[in-house]
Design a protein around this motif. Structure first.
Motif, mmCIF file in Angstrom:
data_model
loop_
_atom_site.group_PDB
_atom_site.id
_atom_site.type_symbol
_atom_site.label_atom_id
_atom_site.label_comp_id
_atom_site.label_asym_id
_atom_site.label_seq_id
_atom_site.Cartn_x
_atom_site.Cartn_y
_atom_site.Cartn_z
ATOM 1 N N VAL A 31 37.931 50.796 -39.557
ATOM 2 C CA VAL A 31 38.281 49.433 -39.954
ATOM 3 C C VAL A 31 39.758 49.362 -40.282
ATOM 4 O O VAL A 31 40.382 50.353 -40.696
ATOM 5 C CB VAL A 31 37.458 48.951 -41.169
ATOM 6 N N GLY A 32 40.332 48.166 -40.105
ATOM 7 C CA GLY A 32 41.714 47.932 -40.466
ATOM 8 C C GLY A 32 41.897 47.906 -41.980
ATOM 9 O O GLY A 32 40.931 47.802 -42.745
ATOM 10 N N SER A 33 43.136 47.934 -42.390
ATOM 11 C CA SER A 33 43.459 48.085 -43.807
ATOM 12 C C SER A 33 43.017 46.915 -44.672
ATOM 13 O O SER A 33 42.835 47.073 -45.889
ATOM 14 C CB SER A 33 44.972 48.282 -43.968
ATOM 15 N N ALA A 34 42.830 45.724 -44.077
ATOM 16 C CA ALA A 34 42.476 44.545 -44.868
ATOM 17 C C ALA A 34 41.037 44.081 -44.649
ATOM 18 O O ALA A 34 40.643 43.017 -45.140
ATOM 19 C CB ALA A 34 43.446 43.407 -44.547
ATOM 20 N N VAL A 35 40.248 44.856 -43.936
ATOM 21 C CA VAL A 35 38.872 44.455 -43.643
ATOM 22 C C VAL A 35 38.019 44.490 -44.908
ATOM 23 O O VAL A 35 38.042 45.467 -45.669
ATOM 24 C CB VAL A 35 38.247 45.372 -42.566
ATOM 25 N N THR A 36 37.267 43.405 -45.137
ATOM 26 C CA THR A 36 36.390 43.326 -46.313
ATOM 27 C C THR A 36 34.928 43.091 -45.943
ATOM 28 O O THR A 36 34.044 43.319 -46.757
ATOM 29 C CB THR A 36 36.839 42.186 -47.236
ATOM 30 N N ARG A 37 34.661 42.629 -44.721
ATOM 31 C CA ARG A 37 33.300 42.235 -44.350
ATOM 32 C C ARG A 37 32.462 43.385 -43.817
ATOM 33 O O ARG A 37 31.235 43.307 -43.832
ATOM 34 C CB ARG A 37 33.357 41.124 -43.296
ATOM 35 N N HIS A 38 33.092 44.434 -43.327
ATOM 36 C CA HIS A 38 32.354 45.519 -42.689
ATOM 37 C C HIS A 38 32.947 46.852 -43.107
ATOM 38 O O HIS A 38 34.120 46.951 -43.462
ATOM 39 C CB HIS A 38 32.400 45.365 -41.159
ATOM 40 N N ALA A 39 32.098 47.890 -43.041
ATOM 41 C CA ALA A 39 32.531 49.237 -43.421
ATOM 42 C C ALA A 39 32.064 50.228 -42.369
ATOM 43 O O ALA A 39 31.133 49.958 -41.592
ATOM 44 C CB ALA A 39 31.954 49.610 -44.786
ATOM 45 N N VAL A 40 32.719 51.373 -42.336
ATOM 46 C CA VAL A 40 32.334 52.430 -41.403
ATOM 47 C C VAL A 40 30.855 52.756 -41.597
ATOM 48 O O VAL A 40 30.372 52.911 -42.726
ATOM 49 C CB VAL A 40 33.205 53.680 -41.617
ATOM 50 N N GLY A 41 30.125 52.833 -40.495
ATOM 51 C CA GLY A 41 28.696 53.120 -40.541
ATOM 52 C C GLY A 41 27.809 51.893 -40.465
ATOM 53 O O GLY A 41 26.598 52.008 -40.259
ATOM 54 N N ASP A 42 28.387 50.696 -40.629
ATOM 55 C CA ASP A 42 27.592 49.471 -40.566
ATOM 56 C C ASP A 42 27.059 49.243 -39.152
ATOM 57 O O ASP A 42 27.746 49.512 -38.162
ATOM 58 C CB ASP A 42 28.430 48.258 -40.967
ATOM 59 N N ARG A 43 25.841 48.708 -39.083
ATOM 60 C CA ARG A 43 25.249 48.290 -37.810
ATOM 61 C C ARG A 43 25.696 46.859 -37.551
ATOM 62 O O ARG A 43 25.418 45.961 -38.350
ATOM 63 C CB ARG A 43 23.726 48.377 -37.874
ATOM 64 N N VAL A 44 26.383 46.638 -36.427
ATOM 65 C CA VAL A 44 26.998 45.331 -36.197
ATOM 66 C C VAL A 44 26.803 44.882 -34.755
ATOM 67 O O VAL A 44 26.406 45.663 -33.882
ATOM 68 C CB VAL A 44 28.509 45.368 -36.516
ATOM 69 N N GLY A 45 27.121 43.620 -34.530
ATOM 70 C CA GLY A 45 27.027 43.060 -33.199
ATOM 71 C C GLY A 45 28.206 42.153 -32.890
ATOM 72 O O GLY A 45 28.861 41.627 -33.793
ATOM 73 N N VAL A 46 28.445 41.971 -31.603
ATOM 74 C CA VAL A 46 29.468 41.052 -31.106
ATOM 75 C C VAL A 46 28.830 40.247 -29.985
ATOM 76 O O VAL A 46 28.166 40.808 -29.113
ATOM 77 C CB VAL A 46 30.706 41.804 -30.581
ATOM 78 N N GLY A 47 29.036 38.934 -30.030
ATOM 79 C CA GLY A 47 28.442 38.064 -29.026
ATOM 80 C C GLY A 47 29.443 37.583 -27.998
ATOM 81 O O GLY A 47 30.281 38.351 -27.524
ATOM 82 N N CYS A 48 29.385 36.296 -27.688
ATOM 83 C CA CYS A 48 30.107 35.755 -26.536
ATOM 84 C C CYS A 48 31.568 35.441 -26.801
ATOM 85 O O CYS A 48 32.297 35.128 -25.865
ATOM 86 C CB CYS A 48 29.414 34.482 -26.058
ATOM 87 N N MET A 49 32.005 35.499 -28.037
ATOM 88 C CA MET A 49 33.408 35.180 -28.327
ATOM 89 C C MET A 49 33.960 36.157 -29.349
ATOM 90 O O MET A 49 33.239 36.678 -30.195
ATOM 91 C CB MET A 49 33.546 33.742 -28.823
ATOM 92 N N VAL A 50 35.274 36.379 -29.253
ATOM 93 C CA VAL A 50 35.927 37.330 -30.149
ATOM 94 C C VAL A 50 37.086 36.703 -30.907
ATOM 95 O O VAL A 50 37.761 37.384 -31.688
ATOM 96 C CB VAL A 50 36.423 38.573 -29.378
ATOM 97 N N ASP A 51 37.309 35.407 -30.730
ATOM 98 C CA ASP A 51 38.373 34.730 -31.460
ATOM 99 C C ASP A 51 38.293 33.236 -31.174
ATOM 100 O O ASP A 51 37.584 32.793 -30.264
ATOM 101 C CB ASP A 51 39.747 35.271 -31.046
ATOM 102 N N SER A 52 39.026 32.462 -31.967
ATOM 103 C CA SER A 52 39.203 31.027 -31.737
ATOM 104 C C SER A 52 40.478 30.622 -32.460
ATOM 105 O O SER A 52 41.121 31.447 -33.122
ATOM 106 C CB SER A 52 37.995 30.233 -32.251
ATOM 107 N N CYS A 53 40.837 29.352 -32.387
ATOM 108 C CA CYS A 53 42.107 28.945 -32.978
ATOM 109 C C CYS A 53 42.084 28.987 -34.493
ATOM 110 O O CYS A 53 43.124 29.088 -35.139
ATOM 111 C CB CYS A 53 42.499 27.547 -32.476
ATOM 112 N N ARG A 54 40.888 28.874 -35.097
ATOM 113 C CA ARG A 54 40.684 28.890 -36.555
ATOM 114 C C ARG A 54 41.213 27.633 -37.249
ATOM 115 O O ARG A 54 41.109 27.529 -38.471
ATOM 116 C CB ARG A 54 41.331 30.107 -37.229
ATOM 117 N N GLU A 55 41.800 26.687 -36.533
ATOM 118 C CA GLU A 55 42.495 25.557 -37.151
ATOM 119 C C GLU A 55 41.852 24.203 -36.875
ATOM 120 O O GLU A 55 41.956 23.289 -37.695
ATOM 121 C CB GLU A 55 43.953 25.521 -36.669
ATOM 122 N N CYS A 56 41.216 24.020 -35.734
ATOM 123 C CA CYS A 56 40.651 22.718 -35.381
ATOM 124 C C CYS A 56 39.415 22.437 -36.226
ATOM 125 O O CYS A 56 38.872 23.316 -36.905
ATOM 126 C CB CYS A 56 40.309 22.667 -33.902
#
Length: 349
Positions: free
Chosen positions: A72-97
């Protein structure tokens, strides 16, 4: 850069070839995931073969990703090494609209960044889950509950949320009659989810060949759409119809099955245009709508719902060297009901 093994197509005709791709070094909010399983979605085929527009090759498909966090990156708070996780159809968005601010990142007004075949904010072409590792911003990584096996979790990241989101939005539940068009990768999840929500579920399939499966999965009724009597018998019956097929259908015929104020929602995305006449909508105040995946919060909600209700897709686990064969079988509707690639086999070829 982080080097990782992957399976890619190098032109629209294929076939897949093993290759090495680069993942970016971790930014402060990034998560490195060791991919364990990747589902095969019909969208992978449409995209790779250019059905939906020009493609930049080589392309590594895959947006149904289940794995384990390895860094994990230095500022990651939502996930930790060893966590079972998933990624779906998108990996980013503008975050502003407004859609992004409302947790509807899938409808980002500037366009969300697809897990593969898109250009990310770093100017790089995104590559998907038919690979051993992936780097994703923590905000677009979801937690896989302990009650769901990792291999079964993978298809939930597309097939699961693609059907869960419209069922929730159009209020499938007790007292509602829901029809599911097609019993494939999406359709079989729609049946399970709608049944768990308390709706009375009917499957509308070309033939009765999967009738036993449909009833086992939670449907109360099963009809063959190749029989014209089906449309006569069911006219005006349903509050909600979820069309999951990726081929053009006679929309007007299916609209006739809706009750007053009913809605037909398209989640399948055929390459061919579909025609529609106004009168089937006007005369009964019906609606024809579309829906695509769900936001990150709703995707997590879906995973938690599946864990609570013990819902999982029906899968066929395959080795990485069988992807080409699996794609051909998807096109022939010869899978019950989702292929999942065991990524651990990628290094054994």
């Amino acid at each position: 850069m982080i080097q990782t093994q992957a399976h890619a197509v190098f032109d629209a005709a294929g076939p897949f070839r093993r290759t090495e791709i680069e993942r970016r070094e971790l930014e402060p909010h990034d998560v490195l995931i060791d991919i364990k399983y990747a589902g095969i979605c019909h969208s992978d085929i449409h995209t790779a073969r250019g059905d939906w527009g020009p493609v930049e090759y080589p392309l590594v498909p895959g947006h149904e990703i289940a794995g384990v966090v390895s860094a994990v990156g230095s500022a990651v708070t939502r996930h930790a090494v060893g966590d079972r996780v998933g990624v779906g159809c998108m990996v980013d968005s503008c975050r502003e609209c407004k859609p992004c601010r409302d947790g509807q990142e899938q409808y980002c007004q500037k366009g969300n960044t697809g897990t593969y075949g898109a250009v990310d904010r770093y100017g790089q072409l995104t590559q998907g889950g038919y690979s051993e590792r992936i780097v994703v911003n923590e905000d677009f990584v979801v937690r896989i509950p302990d009650g769901i096996e990792l291999d079964a979790a993978a298809p939930l990241l597309c097939a699961g949320i693609t059907t869960y989101s419209p069922l929730r939005h159009w209020q499938a539940g007790p007292g509602r009659k829901v029809a599911v068009v097609g019993l494939g990768g999406l359709g079989h999840m729609a049946v399970k989810l709608a049944h768990a929500m308390g709706a009375e579920v009917t499957v509308l399939s070309q033939t009765l060949s999967k009738r036993e499966d449909g009833l086992r999965l939670g449907a109360a009724h099963y009809y063959a759409t190749s029989d014209p009597r089906t449309f006569e018998a069911l006219a005006g019956s349903f509050d909600l119809i979820l069309n999951t097929v990726s081929a053009a259908i006679d929309i007007d015929a299916y609209l006739s099955l809706l009750a007053l104020d009913g809605t037909l929602v398209n989640v399948g995305a055929p390459a061919e245009p579909m025609t529609i006449h106004a009168f089937p909508l006007l005369l009964h105040r019906r609606s024809f709508a579309g829906s695509t995946i769900g936001g990150i919060a709703e995707t997590q909600e879906m995973l938690d719902f599946c864990a609570e209700h013990r819902i999982a897709p029906e899968i066929e686990l395959i080795a990485a060297d069988r992807i080409d064969e699996a794609w051909e079988r998807v096109l022939a509707s010869d899978v019950r009901y989702r292929f999942v690639i065991d990524i651990s086999t990628m290094g054994r070829e």
